[in-house]
Motif scaffolding. Sequence first.
Motif, PDB file in Angstrom:
ATOM      1  N   LYS A 121     -96.948  11.390  17.107  1.00 35.62           N
ATOM      2  CA  LYS A 121     -96.926  11.068  15.680  1.00 35.62           C
ATOM      3  C   LYS A 121     -98.320  11.217  15.077  1.00 35.62           C
ATOM      4  O   LYS A 121     -98.479  11.703  13.948  1.00 35.62           O
ATOM      5  CB  LYS A 121     -96.404   9.646  15.459  1.00 35.62           C
ATOM      6  CG  LYS A 121     -94.896   9.511  15.601  1.00 35.62           C
ATOM      7  CD  LYS A 121     -94.439   8.087  15.339  1.00 35.62           C
ATOM      8  CE  LYS A 121     -92.920   7.971  15.464  1.00 35.62           C
ATOM      9  NZ  LYS A 121     -92.448   6.582  15.234  1.00 35.62           N
ATOM     10  N   LEU A 122     -99.330  10.804  15.836  1.00 37.90           N
ATOM     11  CA  LEU A 122    -100.704  10.974  15.363  1.00 37.90           C
ATOM     12  C   LEU A 122    -101.086  12.450  15.320  1.00 37.90           C
ATOM     13  O   LEU A 122    -101.802  12.890  14.417  1.00 37.90           O
ATOM     14  CB  LEU A 122    -101.665  10.199  16.267  1.00 37.90           C
ATOM     15  CG  LEU A 122    -101.648   8.681  16.093  1.00 37.90           C
ATOM     16  CD1 LEU A 122    -102.451   8.006  17.187  1.00 37.90           C
ATOM     17  CD2 LEU A 122    -102.178   8.288  14.727  1.00 37.90           C
ATOM     18  N   GLN A 123    -100.611  13.217  16.301  1.00 33.22           N
ATOM     19  CA  GLN A 123    -100.848  14.661  16.257  1.00 33.22           C
ATOM     20  C   GLN A 123    -100.272  15.257  14.977  1.00 33.22           C
ATOM     21  O   GLN A 123    -100.933  16.051  14.294  1.00 33.22           O
ATOM     22  CB  GLN A 123    -100.214  15.339  17.479  1.00 33.22           C
ATOM     23  CG  GLN A 123    -100.988  15.172  18.772  1.00 33.22           C
ATOM     24  CD  GLN A 123    -100.367  15.980  19.894  1.00 33.22           C
ATOM     25  OE1 GLN A 123     -99.176  15.864  20.181  1.00 33.22           O
ATOM     26  NE2 GLN A 123    -101.166  16.820  20.535  1.00 33.22           N
ATOM     27  N   LEU A 124     -99.046  14.886  14.655  1.00 34.99           N
ATOM     28  CA  LEU A 124     -98.401  15.400  13.446  1.00 34.99           C
ATOM     29  C   LEU A 124     -99.206  15.035  12.202  1.00 34.99           C
ATOM     30  O   LEU A 124     -99.431  15.872  11.319  1.00 34.99           O
ATOM     31  CB  LEU A 124     -96.985  14.836  13.328  1.00 34.99           C
ATOM     32  CG  LEU A 124     -95.951  15.321  14.348  1.00 34.99           C
ATOM     33  CD1 LEU A 124     -94.659  14.524  14.213  1.00 34.99           C
ATOM     34  CD2 LEU A 124     -95.669  16.805  14.164  1.00 34.99           C
TER      35      LEU A 124
ATOM     36  N   GLU B  99     -96.158  12.619   7.745  1.00 35.22           N
ATOM     37  CA  GLU B  99     -95.516  11.449   8.350  1.00 35.22           C
ATOM     38  C   GLU B  99     -94.120  11.247   7.772  1.00 35.22           C
ATOM     39  O   GLU B  99     -93.652  10.119   7.661  1.00 35.22           O
ATOM     40  CB  GLU B  99     -96.358  10.202   8.098  1.00 35.22           C
ATOM     41  CG  GLU B  99     -97.769  10.265   8.640  1.00 35.22           C
ATOM     42  CD  GLU B  99     -98.567   9.031   8.283  1.00 35.22           C
ATOM     43  OE1 GLU B  99     -98.593   8.090   9.101  1.00 35.22           O
ATOM     44  OE2 GLU B  99     -99.157   9.002   7.184  1.00 35.22           O
ATOM     45  N   GLY B 100     -93.461  12.332   7.406  1.00 36.34           N
ATOM     46  CA  GLY B 100     -92.155  12.232   6.771  1.00 36.34           C
ATOM     47  C   GLY B 100     -91.107  11.593   7.660  1.00 36.34           C
ATOM     48  O   GLY B 100     -91.145  11.713   8.889  1.00 36.34           O
ATOM     49  N   GLU B 101     -90.159  10.926   7.025  1.00 35.98           N
ATOM     50  CA  GLU B 101     -89.105  10.238   7.768  1.00 35.98           C
ATOM     51  C   GLU B 101     -88.290  11.213   8.615  1.00 35.98           C
ATOM     52  O   GLU B 101     -87.979  10.928   9.778  1.00 35.98           O
ATOM     53  CB  GLU B 101     -88.192   9.501   6.780  1.00 35.98           C
ATOM     54  CG  GLU B 101     -87.069   8.717   7.442  1.00 35.98           C
ATOM     55  CD  GLU B 101     -86.198   7.980   6.436  1.00 35.98           C
ATOM     56  OE1 GLU B 101     -85.111   7.513   6.821  1.00 35.98           O
ATOM     57  OE2 GLU B 101     -86.615   7.887   5.256  1.00 35.98           O
ATOM     58  N   GLN B 102     -87.941  12.376   8.044  1.00 38.00           N
ATOM     59  CA  GLN B 102     -87.150  13.354   8.792  1.00 38.00           C
ATOM     60  C   GLN B 102     -87.948  13.920   9.965  1.00 38.00           C
ATOM     61  O   GLN B 102     -87.406  14.148  11.053  1.00 38.00           O
ATOM     62  CB  GLN B 102     -86.706  14.490   7.870  1.00 38.00           C
ATOM     63  CG  GLN B 102     -85.771  15.495   8.534  1.00 38.00           C
ATOM     64  CD  GLN B 102     -84.478  14.862   9.015  1.00 38.00           C
ATOM     65  OE1 GLN B 102     -83.823  14.123   8.273  1.00 38.00           O
ATOM     66  NE2 GLN B 102     -84.100  15.119  10.261  1.00 38.00           N
ATOM     67  N   LEU B 103     -89.250  14.128   9.749  1.00 40.69           N
ATOM     68  CA  LEU B 103     -90.110  14.644  10.815  1.00 40.69           C
ATOM     69  C   LEU B 103     -90.139  13.672  11.988  1.00 40.69           C
ATOM     70  O   LEU B 103     -89.992  14.075  13.153  1.00 40.69           O
ATOM     71  CB  LEU B 103     -91.520  14.869  10.269  1.00 40.69           C
ATOM     72  CG  LEU B 103     -92.490  15.682  11.130  1.00 40.69           C
ATOM     73  CD1 LEU B 103     -92.024  17.128  11.252  1.00 40.69           C
ATOM     74  CD2 LEU B 103     -93.892  15.638  10.526  1.00 40.69           C
ATOM     75  N   HIS B 104     -90.300  12.389  11.706  1.00 44.49           N
ATOM     76  CA  HIS B 104     -90.329  11.383  12.768  1.00 44.49           C
ATOM     77  C   HIS B 104     -88.958  11.242  13.433  1.00 44.49           C
ATOM     78  O   HIS B 104     -88.870  11.017  14.649  1.00 44.49           O
ATOM     79  CB  HIS B 104     -90.785  10.035  12.206  1.00 44.49           C
ATOM     80  CG  HIS B 104     -92.260   9.954  11.987  1.00 44.49           C
ATOM     81  ND1 HIS B 104     -92.898   8.815  11.549  1.00 44.49           N
ATOM     82  CD2 HIS B 104     -93.243  10.876  12.160  1.00 44.49           C
ATOM     83  CE1 HIS B 104     -94.200   9.033  11.457  1.00 44.49           C
ATOM     84  NE2 HIS B 104     -94.428  10.283  11.814  1.00 44.49           N
ATOM     85  N   LYS B 105     -87.902  11.387  12.652  1.00 44.66           N
ATOM     86  CA  LYS B 105     -86.557  11.310  13.222  1.00 44.66           C
ATOM     87  C   LYS B 105     -86.318  12.462  14.187  1.00 44.66           C
ATOM     88  O   LYS B 105     -85.782  12.268  15.294  1.00 44.66           O
ATOM     89  CB  LYS B 105     -85.513  11.335  12.105  1.00 44.66           C
ATOM     90  CG  LYS B 105     -84.077  11.204  12.595  1.00 44.66           C
ATOM     91  CD  LYS B 105     -83.096  11.191  11.428  1.00 44.66           C
ATOM     92  CE  LYS B 105     -81.656  11.081  11.924  1.00 44.66           C
ATOM     93  NZ  LYS B 105     -80.688  11.089  10.797  1.00 44.66           N
ATOM     94  N   ASP B 106     -86.732  13.669  13.795  1.00 44.61           N
ATOM     95  CA  ASP B 106     -86.586  14.830  14.678  1.00 44.61           C
ATOM     96  C   ASP B 106     -87.416  14.655  15.948  1.00 44.61           C
ATOM     97  O   ASP B 106     -86.988  15.047  17.041  1.00 44.61           O
ATOM     98  CB  ASP B 106     -87.022  16.102  13.947  1.00 44.61           C
ATOM     99  CG  ASP B 106     -86.077  16.477  12.814  1.00 44.61           C
ATOM    100  OD1 ASP B 106     -84.937  15.977  12.809  1.00 44.61           O
ATOM    101  OD2 ASP B 106     -86.488  17.260  11.933  1.00 44.61           O
TER     102      ASP B 106
ATOM    103  N   LYS C 197     -88.836  21.659  13.441  1.00 43.88           N
ATOM    104  CA  LYS C 197     -89.256  22.570  12.378  1.00 43.88           C
ATOM    105  C   LYS C 197     -89.676  21.785  11.144  1.00 43.88           C
ATOM    106  O   LYS C 197     -89.128  20.722  10.842  1.00 43.88           O
ATOM    107  CB  LYS C 197     -88.127  23.539  12.025  1.00 43.88           C
ATOM    108  CG  LYS C 197     -87.781  24.520  13.143  1.00 43.88           C
ATOM    109  CD  LYS C 197     -86.715  25.511  12.703  1.00 43.88           C
ATOM    110  CE  LYS C 197     -86.356  26.485  13.813  1.00 43.88           C
ATOM    111  NZ  LYS C 197     -87.493  27.360  14.162  1.00 43.88           N
ATOM    112  N   THR C 198     -90.650  22.322  10.452  1.00 39.68           N
ATOM    113  CA  THR C 198     -91.099  21.734   9.198  1.00 39.68           C
ATOM    114  C   THR C 198     -91.691  22.847   8.342  1.00 39.68           C
ATOM    115  O   THR C 198     -91.773  23.999   8.778  1.00 39.68           O
ATOM    116  CB  THR C 198     -92.131  20.610   9.447  1.00 39.68           C
ATOM    117  OG1 THR C 198     -92.425  19.953   8.213  1.00 39.68           O
ATOM    118  CG2 THR C 198     -93.419  21.162  10.045  1.00 39.68           C
ATOM    119  N   SER C 199     -92.084  22.516   7.130  1.00 43.97           N
ATOM    120  CA  SER C 199     -92.597  23.535   6.209  1.00 43.97           C
ATOM    121  C   SER C 199     -93.852  23.010   5.516  1.00 43.97           C
ATOM    122  O   SER C 199     -94.315  21.901   5.787  1.00 43.97           O
ATOM    123  CB  SER C 199     -91.533  23.916   5.176  1.00 43.97           C
ATOM    124  OG  SER C 199     -91.118  22.774   4.447  1.00 43.97           O
TER     125      SER C 199
END
Length: 415
Positions: A179-182, A189-196, A211-213
Amino acid sequence: MDRYERFYDAPKSLNEFKSYVENDLKAKAVQNNLYPKLSEEEKNDLLNYRIFIKENEFILENLQITASQRKAYSEKMEFGTTDGDYSLTKAQMDTIPNVIDGHTLSKNDKYELAFSLLEKQLYGESYELLDSGEILKNYLDENVFSRHRILTINEIKFNNQNPNIMETQNEYDPAQYPKLQLKYLGFGEGEQLHKDLENGINAPEKEFEIKTSSDKMMPGNEMEFTLKFNKIENGSVFMNFYNAKLTKENGDILSHNFPVNRVNTFTAKEAVNLLEGRTVKIEFHNPKTEKIEPAFAKLNFNEPKTEKGNYNFQNFYKNYGVDTAQIVEKSKLIFDKPEWKESTIKSLEKGNIVKVKFELDDKVIEGKAVLNPQYKNLSLYDQDMNRINTNKPLEGLDQDNKHEKNNVKEQSIKR
């Protein structure tokens, strides 16, 4: 900078480390913000991240190998025999981990780690015990490029779980580090990013991707990132590399794989800048000096991709003579506040398109600037990104064109 210098010169106390980080905050903040004004919360976030990384590095303490042991081992390795005794005591053997980075250590492995270099040739990895007690891992990334990093406590295991050894080592959630890397690579720190991320961690596979954009491209361009994660036996999760794919307004697609490590990782915004054709300053391995040193790097779109699907880099090292401060000075940019000049320099070196003011036909114009290290100048644009100046080198910074082309060719490397 020598490749190991940053480890030996590490702060010796938490207060010293905090002081270093606080002095470094401004430099880190300008990565995506031309005029950084850090709140106390932002300062604490960044400080806590650096402390988190530092505190979670494993330190092998109390090994206490004597000079006579080292001498005897050295004689044994060099001459095949010794009159001395290099045998490790039971206490010393118990101090050395039983498992590091997924490798179970034999008695011989422990001796090699304690006295010299532990090599795992089958995996293309080696491990060195530094004077500070940190264990340095040397390995090859997916582009067969040499990398190194310090092992963390999550990569260390003791069979006896000796409380005297383990009591000072902190534990942390396997999801915390990725999570810190992201966050600090600019993916958010988006909710969907953390969920994935959580779904990937909980899945049985040892490798997973999310995946993200991004919305930090030039108008009309689209950016997609595929983040690649690996799990190791002890449950730790790390982002190893990410793929960045830029779809340009005209439909052209450019993509590149960016490795993630402690030394020279490009952020998401820097990846955008590189794929859009700009140059980013970062620390790279200079094959001529065999040292890690600052360099201006750009992707070479004129050469075919490597077998790994990556572009070659054109790197301009210190001896190429790029001085951003001098270039900015000779470009006669106008700054309303003195501190904005330093922020502009750092932002230009990150490959950003920077808002600036400059003189044109005896008028002060608001426009944008891009650093061009290859030709040691700034490319100036109006607000709509229409080019104003040319690529002609600034007066006083001229170089022989043939000499520059030869330099560029020599600096082209694979990653």
